[in-house]
Design a protein around this motif. Structure first.
Motif, mmCIF file in Angstrom:
data_model
loop_
_atom_site.group_PDB
_atom_site.id
_atom_site.type_symbol
_atom_site.label_atom_id
_atom_site.label_comp_id
_atom_site.label_asym_id
_atom_site.label_seq_id
_atom_site.Cartn_x
_atom_site.Cartn_y
_atom_site.Cartn_z
ATOM 1 N N MET A 6 6.068 -17.880 59.130
ATOM 2 C CA MET A 6 4.635 -18.150 58.571
ATOM 3 C C MET A 6 4.628 -19.566 58.171
ATOM 4 S SD MET A 6 2.992 -15.609 58.903
ATOM 5 C CE MET A 6 3.546 -14.832 60.363
ATOM 6 N N THR A 7 3.733 -20.337 58.556
ATOM 7 C CA THR A 7 3.559 -21.741 58.227
ATOM 8 C C THR A 7 3.252 -21.812 56.715
ATOM 9 O OG1 THR A 7 1.448 -21.657 58.731
ATOM 10 C CG2 THR A 7 2.952 -22.738 60.379
ATOM 11 N N GLN B 214 10.643 -26.169 44.191
ATOM 12 C CA GLN B 214 12.035 -26.012 43.973
ATOM 13 C C GLN B 214 12.795 -24.622 43.672
ATOM 14 O OE1 GLN B 214 12.357 -28.484 40.264
ATOM 15 N NE2 GLN B 214 12.786 -30.219 41.282
ATOM 16 N N SER B 215 12.030 -23.684 43.337
ATOM 17 C CA SER B 215 12.750 -22.307 43.071
ATOM 18 C C SER B 215 11.760 -21.573 43.846
ATOM 19 C CB SER B 215 12.935 -21.936 41.602
ATOM 20 O OG SER B 215 11.905 -21.147 41.086
ATOM 21 N N VAL B 216 12.162 -20.718 44.865
ATOM 22 C CA VAL B 216 11.273 -19.817 45.511
ATOM 23 C C VAL B 216 11.616 -18.248 45.308
ATOM 24 C CG1 VAL B 216 10.860 -19.273 47.916
ATOM 25 C CG2 VAL B 216 11.244 -21.577 47.479
ATOM 26 N N GLN B 217 10.616 -17.805 44.779
ATOM 27 C CA GLN B 217 10.918 -16.042 44.673
ATOM 28 C C GLN B 217 10.815 -15.550 45.968
ATOM 29 O OE1 GLN B 217 11.394 -16.006 41.728
ATOM 30 N NE2 GLN B 217 10.463 -17.731 40.833
ATOM 31 N N ALA B 218 11.435 -14.344 46.140
ATOM 32 C CA ALA B 218 11.449 -13.308 47.330
ATOM 33 C C ALA B 218 9.974 -13.121 47.878
ATOM 34 C CB ALA B 218 11.975 -12.220 47.145
ATOM 35 N N GLY B 219 9.110 -13.068 46.745
ATOM 36 C CA GLY B 219 7.630 -12.529 46.967
ATOM 37 C C GLY B 219 6.752 -13.566 47.957
ATOM 38 N N LEU B 220 7.414 -14.739 47.953
ATOM 39 C CA LEU B 220 6.725 -15.951 48.821
ATOM 40 C C LEU B 220 6.920 -15.478 50.130
ATOM 41 C CD1 LEU B 220 4.820 -18.377 47.666
ATOM 42 C CD2 LEU B 220 7.048 -19.527 48.112
ATOM 43 N N LEU B 221 7.886 -15.107 50.195
ATOM 44 C CA LEU B 221 8.461 -14.829 51.893
ATOM 45 C C LEU B 221 7.851 -13.414 52.254
ATOM 46 C CD1 LEU B 221 10.277 -15.217 54.506
ATOM 47 C CD2 LEU B 221 11.961 -13.738 53.353
ATOM 48 N N VAL C 68 -12.094 -14.482 56.799
ATOM 49 C CA VAL C 68 -11.203 -15.673 56.010
ATOM 50 C C VAL C 68 -11.352 -16.877 56.562
ATOM 51 C CG1 VAL C 68 -9.101 -14.226 55.554
ATOM 52 C CG2 VAL C 68 -9.283 -14.687 57.757
ATOM 53 N N GLY C 69 -10.660 -17.784 55.936
ATOM 54 C CA GLY C 69 -10.491 -19.146 56.688
ATOM 55 C C GLY C 69 -9.406 -19.272 57.532
ATOM 56 N N ASP C 70 -9.391 -20.489 58.294
ATOM 57 C CA ASP C 70 -8.369 -20.857 59.344
ATOM 58 C C ASP C 70 -6.954 -20.583 59.082
ATOM 59 O OD1 ASP C 70 -10.266 -21.453 61.159
ATOM 60 O OD2 ASP C 70 -9.887 -23.728 61.247
ATOM 61 N N ASP C 71 -6.798 -20.799 57.736
ATOM 62 C CA ASP C 71 -5.418 -20.927 57.184
ATOM 63 C C ASP C 71 -4.844 -19.636 57.137
ATOM 64 O OD1 ASP C 71 -6.741 -19.936 55.271
ATOM 65 O OD2 ASP C 71 -5.904 -21.256 53.677
ATOM 66 N N GLN C 72 -5.658 -18.358 57.387
ATOM 67 C CA GLN C 72 -5.076 -17.115 57.354
ATOM 68 C C GLN C 72 -4.852 -16.530 58.802
ATOM 69 O OE1 GLN C 72 -4.236 -15.619 54.455
ATOM 70 N NE2 GLN C 72 -4.606 -17.578 53.558
ATOM 71 N N THR C 73 -4.996 -17.443 59.723
ATOM 72 C CA THR C 73 -4.887 -16.914 61.207
ATOM 73 C C THR C 73 -3.547 -16.042 61.201
ATOM 74 O OG1 THR C 73 -6.356 -18.590 61.757
ATOM 75 C CG2 THR C 73 -5.147 -17.513 63.775
ATOM 76 N N GLN C 74 -2.625 -16.667 60.951
ATOM 77 C CA GLN C 74 -1.318 -16.109 61.341
ATOM 78 C C GLN C 74 -1.042 -14.824 60.736
ATOM 79 O OE1 GLN C 74 1.877 -18.918 60.248
ATOM 80 N NE2 GLN C 74 2.875 -18.723 62.135
ATOM 81 N N HIS C 75 -1.718 -14.899 59.378
ATOM 82 C CA HIS C 75 -1.555 -13.458 58.760
ATOM 83 C C HIS C 75 -2.302 -12.252 59.409
ATOM 84 C CE1 HIS C 75 -0.682 -15.919 54.831
ATOM 85 N NE2 HIS C 75 0.300 -15.876 55.714
ATOM 86 N N ILE C 76 -3.439 -12.483 59.926
ATOM 87 C CA ILE C 76 -4.143 -11.622 60.557
ATOM 88 C C ILE C 76 -3.555 -11.260 61.905
ATOM 89 C CG2 ILE C 76 -6.490 -10.957 61.583
ATOM 90 C CD1 ILE C 76 -6.644 -11.581 58.614
#
Ligand code: TYM
Length: 332
Positions: free
Chosen positions: A105-106, A116-123, A143-151
């Motif tokens: 996912m981009t 700097q620190s990434v939580q598991a939920g972000l993935l 949705v806007g364009d930036d949600q295309t991959q999620h759909i």
């Protein structure tokens, strides 16, 4: 009647980008569809949040939905954490989604680079978004364009789930379509028209928030980056700044791009920007007055309570069907 689900994160005050790409459609589509509009507060905690601020922004976003014209008599408006089925379904989605798909996912890749620190939920966050959509058996997701991959991820999940768990010839989940405005799916920053307008931009001049005062709107539009040609035409490659402003103008005024280009054929950028600021203010100002009343009112709590109870009915039904299909129903 076909169904719609969509949501916005209460991670700051929405911008006119959120409005043009998504929120405007919430209002425009509510007469034709059965609609579920959610304040997705569980998504917001993928990055650190101050609890008091999260509370305030959740209420504020719900009030904004209504002030913009979402009608609680037509649409179901609710807060995600009030409907436990979202988190419950998300676990099943996570367990049935290849890790590689989430890593591709981009939005995840971008954020990992910046933080700097990434939580598991972000993935795993897109799995929660898949859950949001499938629980309501949504046909359409504005949705806007930036949600295309999620759909796309959602469509892929639905196909796999139905293939692996539904009785032959039957479907348990509905495959959704993305609904994005023809132009306006990606409103760009006012200061850098090659990057997306974002509510978390550190430069306040890069975006207009839906709660900005008229004076701020005028100032920000005035200082928006354009080019030196002085010609108002739509050319996102060569004239990214002016094209972005034209797209915003079109969304707020309802005029077509062609008629705007025609109207401003002999004008300079100064006049164009002054008019655009007026058009934005004419939408935001009356909305903000309604917002202030709603935010203070207990009516908002009643609407959200009622919304959550309506949402639960449908979400729990889908959750029960999913659980039964994967083998959680063990009783004789
Ligand atoms: P979020 O909260 O980042 O943004 C809310 C909506 O605004 C759109 N958007 C834009 N549209 C045009 N131009 C822009 N510059 C711009 N910036 C944002 C987004 O595409 C989005 O539609 N994951 C989602 C929230 C979500 C959701 C869902 C959406 C969670 N579950 C289920 C639909 C269905 C998000 O982070 O949006």
């Amino acid at each position: 009647m076909e169904r719609i689900f969509s949501g916005v994160q209460p991670s700051g005050i929405p911008t006119i980008g959120n409005y043009v790409g998504a929120l405007k459609q919430f209002v425009d589509l509510q007469n034709e569809y059965e609609t579920y509009y959610c304040v997705v507060n569980q998504h917001a905690i993928t990055v650190p949040q101050n609890p008091a601020k999260l509370r305030e922004q959740t209420r504020s976003l719900a009030a904004l939905y209504l002030a913009l014209g979402v009608d609680p008599n037509q649409a179901t408006v609710f807060v995600q954490s009030d409907v436990p089925a979202h988190a419950q379904a998300a676990w099943m989605v996570e367990c049935l989604t290849p890790l590689g798909q989430l890593e591709r996912m981009t939005q995840y890749k971008d954020k990992v680079q910046k933080q700097q620190s990434v939580q598991a939920g972000l993935l795993t966050y897109p799995a929660l978004m898949v859950a949001d959509i499938i629980l309501y058996q949504a046909n359409l997701v504005p949705v806007g364009d930036d949600q295309t991959q999620h759909i796309e991820l959602t469509r892929d999940f639905v196909d796999r789930f139905n293939r692996d768990f539904a009785p032959k010839g039957k479907e348990i989940l509905t495959r959704p379509e993305r609904y994005t405005p023809k132009s306006g799916g990606r409103i760009m920053s006012l200061q850098d028209p090659t990057s997306k307008m974002s509510k978390s931009d550190s430069n306040q001049k890069a975006f207009i928030s839906l709660l900005d005062e008229p004076k701020q709107v005028t100032k920000k539009i005035k200082s928006a980056v354009t080019d030196s040609s002085g010609v108002i035409s739509y050319d996102p490659e060569e004239k990214a700044g002016i094209s972005n402003l034209l797209t915003i103008y079109q969304a707020f005024s309802g005029q077509t791009l062609a008629s705007l280009v025609d109207q401003y054929a002999n004008s300079g950028y100064g006049q164009f920007k002054a008019d655009l600021a007026e058009v934005i203010i004419s939408v935001l100002e009356p909305m903000q007055a309604k917002y202030q009343k709603l935010y203070q009112s207990s009516d908002l709590d009643d609407i959200l309570r009622q919304g959550a109870s309506q949402a639960k009915e449908l979400a729990n039904q889908t959750l029960a069907d999913m659980e039964a299909a994967i083998g959680f129903s063990y009783k004789l």
